[in-house]
Design an enzyme around this catalytic site. Structure first.
Site, short mmCIF file in Angstrom:
data_model
loop_
_atom_site.label_atom_id
_atom_site.label_comp_id
_atom_site.label_asym_id
_atom_site.label_seq_id
_atom_site.Cartn_x
_atom_site.Cartn_y
_atom_site.Cartn_z
N LYS A 22 0.85 -1.21 0.00
CA LYS A 22 0.00 0.00 0.00
C LYS A 22 0.88 1.24 0.00
O LYS A 22 0.68 2.15 -0.80
CB LYS A 22 -0.89 0.00 1.24
CG LYS A 22 -1.54 1.35 1.54
CD LYS A 22 -2.45 1.34 2.75
CE LYS A 22 -1.75 1.54 4.05
NZ LYS A 22 -1.39 2.93 4.36
N ASN A 23 1.87 1.28 0.91
CA ASN A 23 2.65 2.50 1.09
C ASN A 23 3.66 2.75 -0.02
O ASN A 23 4.21 3.84 -0.13
CB ASN A 23 3.32 2.51 2.46
CG ASN A 23 2.28 2.65 3.57
OD1 ASN A 23 1.12 2.97 3.28
ND2 ASN A 23 2.67 2.41 4.79
N CYS A 118 -4.77 12.77 12.83
CA CYS A 118 -5.50 11.51 12.70
C CYS A 118 -5.36 10.79 14.04
O CYS A 118 -4.75 11.28 14.97
CB CYS A 118 -4.96 10.67 11.56
SG CYS A 118 -3.37 9.96 11.94
N ARG A 123 0.59 14.64 12.97
CA ARG A 123 1.02 14.43 11.58
C ARG A 123 1.28 15.76 10.86
O ARG A 123 0.69 16.08 9.83
CB ARG A 123 0.00 13.59 10.81
CG ARG A 123 -0.57 12.41 11.54
CD ARG A 123 0.11 11.07 11.46
NE ARG A 123 0.68 10.59 10.27
CZ ARG A 123 0.19 9.55 9.57
NH1 ARG A 123 -0.96 9.06 9.88
NH2 ARG A 123 0.84 9.10 8.53
N MET A 125 3.42 18.79 8.66
CA MET A 125 4.13 18.66 7.37
C MET A 125 5.34 19.58 7.29
O MET A 125 5.82 19.90 6.21
CB MET A 125 3.15 18.97 6.22
CG MET A 125 2.25 17.78 5.89
SD MET A 125 1.33 18.01 4.36
CE MET A 125 2.67 18.16 3.18
N ASP A 126 5.84 20.00 8.43
CA ASP A 126 6.95 20.96 8.43
C ASP A 126 8.18 20.45 7.69
O ASP A 126 8.87 21.21 6.99
CB ASP A 126 7.32 21.34 9.87
CG ASP A 126 7.74 20.13 10.68
OD1 ASP A 126 6.90 19.22 10.86
OD2 ASP A 126 8.91 20.04 11.07
N ASP A 308 4.54 0.36 12.06
CA ASP A 308 3.30 -0.21 11.51
C ASP A 308 3.10 -1.66 11.91
O ASP A 308 2.05 -2.24 11.62
CB ASP A 308 3.29 -0.11 9.98
CG ASP A 308 3.19 1.33 9.53
OD1 ASP A 308 3.41 1.59 8.34
OD2 ASP A 308 2.92 2.20 10.38
N ARG A 400 -8.67 -0.30 4.39
CA ARG A 400 -7.72 0.66 3.80
C ARG A 400 -6.40 -0.02 3.49
O ARG A 400 -5.71 0.35 2.56
CB ARG A 400 -7.47 1.80 4.80
CG ARG A 400 -8.65 2.69 5.06
CD ARG A 400 -8.25 3.88 5.89
NE ARG A 400 -7.12 4.59 5.27
CZ ARG A 400 -6.54 5.65 5.83
NH1 ARG A 400 -6.97 6.11 7.00
NH2 ARG A 400 -5.54 6.24 5.23
C1 EPZ Z 1 4.46 6.75 6.33
O1 EPZ Z 1 3.73 7.84 6.88
C2 EPZ Z 1 3.47 5.60 6.23
N1 EPZ Z 1 2.37 5.98 5.35
C3 EPZ Z 1 2.93 5.27 7.63
O2 EPZ Z 1 2.08 4.13 7.49
C4 EPZ Z 1 4.12 4.89 8.52
O3 EPZ Z 1 3.64 4.63 9.82
C5 EPZ Z 1 5.12 6.06 8.56
O4 EPZ Z 1 5.54 6.36 7.21
C6 EPZ Z 1 6.35 5.74 9.38
O5 EPZ Z 1 6.99 4.62 8.87
C7 EPZ Z 1 2.57 5.95 4.01
O6 EPZ Z 1 3.64 5.63 3.53
C8 EPZ Z 1 1.39 6.32 3.17
P1 EPZ Z 1 6.64 10.06 8.48
P2 EPZ Z 1 4.39 9.32 6.89
O7 EPZ Z 1 6.59 11.32 7.70
O8 EPZ Z 1 5.19 9.54 5.68
C9 EPZ Z 1 6.51 13.21 12.03
C10 EPZ Z 1 0.14 2.87 7.73
O9 EPZ Z 1 -0.39 2.35 8.72
N2 EPZ Z 1 6.56 14.21 10.95
O10 EPZ Z 1 7.83 9.18 8.40
O11 EPZ Z 1 3.32 10.29 7.23
C11 EPZ Z 1 5.18 12.47 12.05
O12 EPZ Z 1 4.22 13.21 12.77
C12 EPZ Z 1 0.70 4.28 7.82
O13 EPZ Z 1 0.27 2.30 6.61
C13 EPZ Z 1 6.72 15.57 11.29
O14 EPZ Z 1 6.82 15.92 12.46
O15 EPZ Z 1 5.36 9.17 8.14
C14 EPZ Z 1 5.53 11.18 12.71
O16 EPZ Z 1 5.53 11.36 14.11
C15 EPZ Z 1 0.47 4.90 9.19
N3 EPZ Z 1 6.74 16.49 10.28
C16 EPZ Z 1 6.96 10.90 12.23
O17 EPZ Z 1 7.47 12.17 11.77
C17 EPZ Z 1 6.63 16.13 8.96
O18 EPZ Z 1 6.69 17.03 8.08
C18 EPZ Z 1 7.03 9.91 11.08
O19 EPZ Z 1 6.31 10.45 10.01
C19 EPZ Z 1 6.47 14.77 8.64
C20 EPZ Z 1 6.43 13.82 9.66
#
Ligand code: EPZ
Length: 422
Positions: A22-23, A118, A123, A125-126, A308, A400
């Site tokens: 999926k990811n 969520c 989550r 996006m900084d 995950d 999902r």
């Molecule tokens: C991806 O999410 C996956 N989703 C998530 O899977 C997975 O848990 C996550 O990576 C970590 O491995 C997809 O690939 C679609 P991150 P993503 O940016 O990219 C913080 C599932 O169950 N952060 O690595 O959103 C964030 O809040 C899903 O399939 C910031 O602070 O994860 C989190 O605490 C859930 N600022 C941490 O970093 C940002 O700009 C990891 O987030 C971005 C992230």
């Protein structure tokens, strides 16, 4: 809302085919925006999140058609009509934010809704924003939307990420393929889904080196062409079904599984007394003794233990011999499965990002509530071992990320069925 009803006690035996990731698919699909030529993805998983991404891409003017029952996706974006990702779609699926980088690279502009929080965390996006600004984008937040422009196009740059964010790495990697000059992404995420994206982009003509390491170097090119690419195996679905026989006894072979996708997870299973064997067709798993041993788990970016798979591992440790500690270091609120498992008789103490699990001999079936994608499947796994019936509600979370979960588990002997909402 459908429910899934599991009756515990069956021993599992047989083979489960693992789907495409999926990811990976959710970042490969927006890559179509980088080229006017068609992109074909094979081994695509049949999931509601894929449908959501299809709806989003179509709202931008791209065309997406599913063939072979959805396992082949034919995408093309020769005529984009919009660069706006609407809140109504983005709030349902955070991965919608992965159109930001490609739209900036292709059109020089994008208006993308912030996803909002969520169940598992705020989550933000900084990291995405800082990374794309390093390539020359100007991004401002207005009424819940990121308004991004790249006047004169994106320019290659050094892009240090403060945290190895998966999504931010994917957004900036896709944007950098069409930027003028060289981009070096530092502290890049190393997940297999990033490696898969880089391989697909390279087939489209991108010049990328270092994917899978913390430093990815991209030489921008003027344009990308079409390609055909198979989506990598889903390591999270793989890990989930590897655990199933641990709850029930027996033996399950996960077809398509590869050890390098789940090495850190498999190492913890080995420590817990679970036997994982590589076969011609995938990974075979069985429990050595009657109960797994307690082990400690700490989630981390790849190649560490995947967040995950934390919920699924916690469910297994509820039945282990001894006390286990789980540290969730990626998301700030990813223990919502704990109170639901406690309704089934689990003994769990949660303090901040740490959960302490005291294993019990058995769990008892109960009606439980799914809160997020991975929490919901951990409740199904617990139901496989529990005495009596476990009814997992709100299974739209499950659909999902897991293809036909009840069919796959029934296929190896589980007593499980989907009950349509009354
Ligand atoms: C991806 O999410 C996956 N989703 C998530 O899977 C997975 O848990 C996550 O990576 C970590 O491995 C997809 O690939 C679609 P991150 P993503 O940016 O990219 C913080 C599932 O169950 N952060 O690595 O959103 C964030 O809040 C899903 O399939 C910031 O602070 O994860 C989190 O605490 C859930 N600022 C941490 O970093 C940002 O700009 C990891 O987030 C971005 C992230």
């Amino acid at each position: 809302m459908d429910s899934i009803v599991v009756t515990g006690g069956s021993t599992l035996k047989g083979r489960i085919a693992i789907a495409g990731a999926k990811n990976a698919c959710l970042t490969l699909m927006p890559a179509t925006l980088l080229s006017e030529e068609p992109l074909t993805l094979t081994n695509a998983p049949r999931l509601s999140d894929i449908q959501t991404m299809t709806t989003l891409l179509e709202s931008l003017g791209a065309e997406v058609s599913g063939m072979a029952g959805g396992q082949v996706l034919a995408l093309s974006s020769h005529g984009l009509t919009s660069t706006r990702a609407d809140y109504e779609i983005v709030r349902k699926m955070r991965a919608s934010n992965l159109v930001l980088g490609p739209l900036l690279a292709r059109e020089g502009q994008a208006v993308v809704s912030l996803p909002g929080g969520c169940a598992i965390g705020a989550r933000p996006m900084d990291i995405h924003i800082t990374a794309l600004e390093a390539l020359g984008a100007e991004i401002e937040l207005k009424d819940g939307y990121l308004h991004a422009v790249a006047r004169g196009g994106l320019k290659g740059a050094r892009v240090p990420l403060r945290f190895a964010s998966v999504g931010a790495t994917e957004n900036v990697l896709m944007a950098a393929t069409l930027a003028k000059g060289t981009t070096v992404i530092e502290n890049a995420a190393r997940e297999p889904e990033i490696v898969d994206l880089a391989r697909c982009l390279r087939k489209m003509g991108a010049q990328i080196e270092g994917e899978g390491t913390s430093t990815i170097t991209v030489q921008g090119v003027d344009r990308l062409h079409g390609a055909t690419h198979p989506v990598v195996t889903d390591r999270i679905e793989l890990g989930t079904y590897m655990l199933a026989p641990v709850f029930t006894g027996g033996e399950v072979e996960c077809l398509g599984g590869r050890m390098e996708l789940v090495a850190a997870f498999a190492e913890r299973l080995d420590a817990a007394g679970i036997e994982v064997t590589e076969t011609e067709a995938g990974l075979k798993v069985r429990r050595r003794g009657d109960r797994p041993r307690a082990v400690d788990v700490e989630t981390a970016p790849f190649p560490g233990f995947p967040t995950d798979l934390q919920a699924q591992m916690m469910a297994m440790l509820c039945l282990a011999e001894g006390v286990s500690t789980l540290e969730e270091r990626i998301f700030e609120n990813r223990f919502m499965h704990a109170p639901e498992l406690m309704r089934m008789g689990a003994r769990i103490e949660v303090t901040g990002g740490t959960a302490r699990v005291t294993g019990v001999e058995r769990l008892k079936g109960a009606p439980v509530m799914a809160t997020d994608l991975r929490a919901s499947v951990s409740l199904i796994l617990a139901g496989l071992a529990a005495e009596g019936e476990t009814r997992v509600n709100r299974v739209y979370h499950l659909d999902r990320g897991y293809e036909r979960v009840e069919e796959k588990l029934r296929g190896v002997g589980a007593r499980i069925e989907r009950v349509q909402a009354a």
